[in-house]
Design a protein around this motif. Structure first.
Motif, mmCIF file in Angstrom:
data_model
loop_
_atom_site.group_PDB
_atom_site.id
_atom_site.type_symbol
_atom_site.label_atom_id
_atom_site.label_comp_id
_atom_site.label_asym_id
_atom_site.label_seq_id
_atom_site.Cartn_x
_atom_site.Cartn_y
_atom_site.Cartn_z
ATOM 1 N N GLY A 205 15.132 -18.164 -4.731
ATOM 2 C CA GLY A 205 15.151 -18.088 -3.275
ATOM 3 C C GLY A 205 16.537 -18.090 -2.679
ATOM 4 N N THR A 206 17.504 -17.581 -3.412
ATOM 5 C CA THR A 206 18.859 -17.523 -2.864
ATOM 6 C C THR A 206 18.984 -16.498 -1.748
ATOM 7 O OG1 THR A 206 19.512 -15.930 -4.579
ATOM 8 C CG2 THR A 206 19.857 -18.269 -5.051
ATOM 9 N N THR A 207 18.068 -15.560 -1.685
ATOM 10 C CA THR A 207 18.049 -14.584 -0.594
ATOM 11 C C THR A 207 16.630 -14.518 -0.039
ATOM 12 O OG1 THR A 207 17.465 -12.711 -2.008
ATOM 13 C CG2 THR A 207 19.805 -13.232 -1.779
ATOM 14 N N LEU A 208 16.503 -13.938 1.118
ATOM 15 C CA LEU A 208 15.177 -13.735 1.722
ATOM 16 C C LEU A 208 14.686 -12.330 1.392
ATOM 17 C CD1 LEU A 208 15.575 -15.561 5.107
ATOM 18 C CD2 LEU A 208 14.330 -16.278 3.079
ATOM 19 N N ASP A 209 14.685 -12.035 0.091
ATOM 20 C CA ASP A 209 14.197 -10.760 -0.400
ATOM 21 C C ASP A 209 13.138 -11.056 -1.452
ATOM 22 O OD1 ASP A 209 14.620 -8.544 -2.761
ATOM 23 O OD2 ASP A 209 14.744 -7.665 -0.757
ATOM 24 N N ILE A 210 11.934 -10.562 -1.252
ATOM 25 C CA ILE A 210 10.820 -10.894 -2.133
ATOM 26 C C ILE A 210 11.087 -10.417 -3.553
ATOM 27 C CG2 ILE A 210 8.378 -10.480 -2.578
ATOM 28 C CD1 ILE A 210 7.929 -10.390 0.408
ATOM 29 N N ARG A 211 11.564 -9.195 -3.695
ATOM 30 C CA ARG A 211 11.812 -8.679 -5.033
ATOM 31 C C ARG A 211 12.897 -9.488 -5.737
ATOM 32 N NH1 ARG A 211 10.299 -4.065 -7.377
ATOM 33 N NH2 ARG A 211 9.527 -3.270 -5.378
ATOM 34 N N ARG A 212 13.951 -9.830 -5.025
ATOM 35 C CA ARG A 212 15.021 -10.608 -5.639
ATOM 36 C C ARG A 212 14.516 -11.996 -6.047
ATOM 37 N NH1 ARG A 212 18.784 -10.666 -9.126
ATOM 38 N NH2 ARG A 212 19.916 -12.617 -9.044
ATOM 39 N N THR A 213 13.661 -12.589 -5.241
ATOM 40 C CA THR A 213 13.101 -13.893 -5.589
ATOM 41 C C THR A 213 12.282 -13.817 -6.870
ATOM 42 O OG1 THR A 213 13.027 -14.553 -3.254
ATOM 43 C CG2 THR A 213 11.606 -15.755 -4.780
ATOM 44 N N ALA A 214 11.502 -12.746 -7.030
ATOM 45 C CA ALA A 214 10.722 -12.573 -8.257
ATOM 46 C C ALA A 214 11.635 -12.409 -9.467
ATOM 47 C CB ALA A 214 9.807 -11.361 -8.110
ATOM 48 N N VAL A 215 12.719 -11.656 -9.307
ATOM 49 C CA VAL A 215 13.665 -11.476 -10.403
ATOM 50 C C VAL A 215 14.309 -12.809 -10.775
ATOM 51 C CG1 VAL A 215 15.860 -10.414 -11.043
ATOM 52 C CG2 VAL A 215 14.105 -9.056 -9.888
#
Length: 800
Positions: free
Chosen positions: A283-293
């Motif tokens: 959760g370092t960013t508010l990007d769903i794909r990045r959170t999954a990665v």
């Protein structure tokens, strides 16, 4: 080390060649007896133990020389004991009290051994030893036997070349290695699957290197982690300590290892470490794909061989999760390892597990498929499904591993839901944030202030960063900067609530550490899950804060922080450094202490308070950002603060920031000495008049008009009288000329006065009421030595 060998029967103790063995040998007394139990040999040790010379003993019967010191005329003496020993076998005669040659009794342990001899020659060897030393020897033998056969601690002895020379039974039990298999070999050859773990749990130097270093230096090594695995996910962990063995001349002869199985503790720590990394890495960013990665990068390959994160498509557009509709299309966010091949059978099995998980709304483990599926659920809504997979050779998910996976997925779900919610709330939150932050900061005496705030760019929107400058009593000023984790309306609302709370607590003149402690209690209560019927309020989770109080009279600044970055101090010469403040925990953990630090600020120095969004980003770690901030602040130490703010923002954030960023600059100046007057007042009612006279003279020197002087004189008279009557020594009176007149009376008491309205028949109780009516403000602040009552009087007071 060749003397160290396994004997399953009785072993000599101490080991031959050791220092203690030599000592015990010297303490043994030996004598030789013939077949008629007469002494024919008498050692020097026997002479010392029994106090009899050889010429006095030789040829004498044993029962005469070794007579029982406690025997009476009718009791059995040593003769009976010797008769019991006259069979042709070794015999222990137990502990006997024998009378020495000088008449003193001595307790000895006797052991009789038959000797091979020709007729008429020696018949027996008598070994005598002080009873206490004999007991110690018996304890030593028991200890060695226990360490070898019963101890749960693994014991290994190496020679100086790191070859195994001895192991106890626990090593054989835990590793399945026999004594003969291990002797003379290196550990790496006996247990090739074992590795030594470094601080990061990665393989480190082998045991051979550790043993060689300890043998060479003599410095013990403790808590070496050793992992042995007969299957990838069935590893055992031991913690070993190593120390050098030496002979009587202090020459190294080997190294001893003592190890304990710490597998459960180690696994627990690894799981806690994984959770800790999840807190900072997901959760370092508010990007769903990045959170999954980020979730996949965290758990592969240590926890799972692969992980799939599937999210319902409406979630990606910011809509609510499709309640109860498991047929809504799923979008795969990531798969780790990327591009891992999956045959049709495995794919069908995983899909079946996912569908079952979504239908049941709970975790589903399928040992046959080596899969664990968990709903991506936050705030009561299922947004997708996370599937962990393992190959058949690495085991199945069970027990606490499922609980750990649930915690990881829960954190991921919250981050995914935050991304969905805050994408729609960013505009509203930005408006709210601007309304909640101060539009203009006060300008207290002795300080210059400048500030900047930059909201996060992109769909994440505004966050919860805030700052404030709060005028306090005694011309002091409170400084605060804080950061609420997250973005959107929730973070902005929480920020506004905390800013208001800090301002209210600051009005109580609390010390920085005490203010943060009370704020921590408030945040912890807010973090309690709301009831089913109550409306949920904003959650203050992951709040950091720094609070400081600057006193322009003493140029001292007292600061405390709760998980926040410390401030940067810039001197007039342009030297910038990060202040070393005690690192308190973030707010909301509850029960953990905060510490304050007192720093004397040089005249004209600048203090920079900031949030992590200014110095930290995905492309730059926090240490690098702090160094860049110090460099930017030191470039122009004499520039106007507004210009410095613009230069710092332009250098550190040339583009729109990924996170909110706040910067508060404070240039400090000492209050002129001629504007402060301080006197010690004797705890005597007669000294009240002196206090009034001193104040009047000082006000006259300052050119204060008679109306203000009259009010100050009344205030001083009342406060000093109360301090002498109810407070106690030391009593200190101080007046400060600021925009108005500040009157402070300090005493050694800790009881705060209370304002009340006196009745008509009361003789007292009106003093504080009059003080409150004639002053602008008044209050109490506490110190380690007592309290201070302060008032602020206008230079043009209204008496009526």
């Amino acid at each position: 080390m060749t003397g160290l060998h396994r004997t399953r029967d009785a072993e000599p103790w101490p080991p031959p060649g050791s220092a203690s063995a030599g000592a015990l040998t010297r303490d043994r007394a030996t004598a030789v007896l013939d077949a008629q139990m007469r002494f024919t040999g008498w050692s020097r040790e026997a002479q010392e133990l029994f106090g009899r010379a050889a010429d006095e003993v030789l040829g004498q019967p044993a029962d005469t020389i070794l007579s029982d010191a406690d025997a009476d005329a009718d009791a059995e003496t040593g003769v009976g004991m010797w008769a019991a020993a006259r069979r042709d076998a070794p015999a222990s005669l137990g502990v006997t009290r024998v009378r020495r040659g000088d008449g003193r009794p001595v307790s000895v342990s006797l052991f009789l051994t038959p000797l091979a001899h020709r007729e008429g020659g020696a018949g027996w060897l008598l070994v005598a030893m002080d009873a206490d030393l004999a007991h110690q020897e018996a304890v030593g033998r028991s200890m060695v036997a226990g360490l070898e056969r019963e101890s749960p601690v693994l014991l290994v002895v190496y020679d100086t070349d790191a070859r195994v020379r001895w192991i106890n039974a626990e090593v054989e039990k835990q590793f399945g290695v026999t004594f003969s298999d291990a002797i003379g070999r290196f550990v790496k050859d006996v247990l090739p699957e074992g590795v030594v773990l470094g601080e990061d749990s990665r393989p480190a130097a082998g045991i051979e290197k550790i043993v060689e270093d300890v043998a060479r230096t003599g410095v013990p090594v403790v808590d070496v982690r050793y992992r042995y695995a007969d299957a990838p996910r069935h590893a055992r962990i031991w913690s070993g300590s190593y120390f050098r063995l030496q002979d009587e001349e202090a020459r190294p002869i080997g190294v001893c290892e003592a190890s304990l199985d710490i597998t459960e503790r180690y696994v627990t720590r690894e799981r806690l470490t994984l959770l800790s990394r999840a807190g900072a890495g997901i959760g370092t960013t508010l990007d769903i794909r990045r959170t999954a990665v980020e979730l996949a990068e965290l758990v592969v390959p240590g926890f799972a061989d692969a992980v799939d994160v599937d999210v319902f498509e409406p979630i990606l557009d910011g809509h609510e999760a499709p309640y109860g509709d498991t047929r809504s299309p799923l979008r795969r966010m990531t798969r780790r390892p990327d591009g891992a091949p999956t045959d049709d059978t495995t794919g069908d099995s995983l899909n079946a597990v996912r569908l079952r998980c979504l239908a049941e709304g709970t975790a589903v483990a399928d040992p046959a498929a080596g899969a664990l599926a968990l709903p991506l659920k936050a705030r009561g809504s299922v947004m997708g499904v996370v599937t962990f997979a393992r190959s058949a050779s690495t085991g199945v998910f069970e027990g606490e591993e499922i609980l750990l996976a649930e915690e990881l997925v829960s954190r991921t779900a919250v981050c995914v839901d935050n991304a969905r919610r805050y994408a729609r709330e960013s505009a509203t939150a930005l408006t709210l944030q601007r309304d909640l932050l101060p539009r203009a900061l006060p300008e207290p005496t002795g300080v210059e202030v400048a500030h900047r705030y930059l909201p996060a760019a992109g769909p994440a929107g505004v966050g919860g960063d805030w700052y404030d400058v709060i005028p306090l009593s005694g011309a002091r000023v409170g400084l605060v900067v804080g950061d609420v984790a997250g973005h959107g309306l929730g973070a902005a609302a929480t920020m506004g609530r905390l800013r208001t709370t800090v301002a209210a607590l600051a009005e109580l003149d609390l010390a920085p550490d005490e203010l943060l402690a009370r704020l921590d209690d408030r945040v912890a209560r807010t973090d309690t899950p709301p009831s089913a019927v109550a409306e949920p309020e904003d959650q203050a989770i992951g709040v950091t804060c720094l609070y400081a109080i600057y006193d322009p009279v003493s140029r001292h600044c007292v600061m405390a922080r709760a998980g926040h970055l410390p401030p940067v101090l810039i001197t007039r010469e342009g030297n910038a450094q990060l202040l070393d403040l005690p690192a308190g925990p973030p707010l909301g953990l509850g029960g953990l202490p905060f510490e304050s630090a007192d720093v004397e600020l040089p005249e004209g120095a600048t203090l920079a308070l900031f949030t992590d969004g200014l110095v930290e980003s995905r492309a730059r770690d926090v240490d690098e950002g702090v160094r860049a901030l110090c460099d930017a602040l030191s470039d122009s130490p004499h520039a106007r603060l507004t210009e410095t703010c613009d230069a710092v923002i332009g250098t550190l954030l040339p583009e729109a920031p990924e996170d909110d960023a706040a910067l508060l600059l404070l240039r400090v100046h000492a209050l002129a000495e001629d504007l402060v007057a301080t006197w010690d007042i004797a705890p005597d009612p007669g000294d009240v008049a002196r206090a009034r006279s001193l104040v009047c003279n000082q006000l006259a020197a300052w050119g204060v008009d008679e109306a203000a002087s009259f009010v100050v004189e009344l205030v001083v008279s009342e406060l000093v009288t109360n301090a002498i009557r109810y407070g106690g020594a030391p009593v200190i009176l101080r007046i400060i000329r600021d925009r108005g007149l500040i009157v402070e009376v300090s005493d050694g008491g800790h009881t705060s006065p209370h304002l009340r309205r006196a009745a008509m028949e009361d003789e007292g109780g009106r003093g504080l009421f009059l003080v409150a009516q004639m002053t602008q403000r008044w209050g109490t602040r506490y110190t380690p030595k007592g309290k201070t009552i302060w008032t602020e009087v206008s230079l043009t007071p209204a008496l009526f």
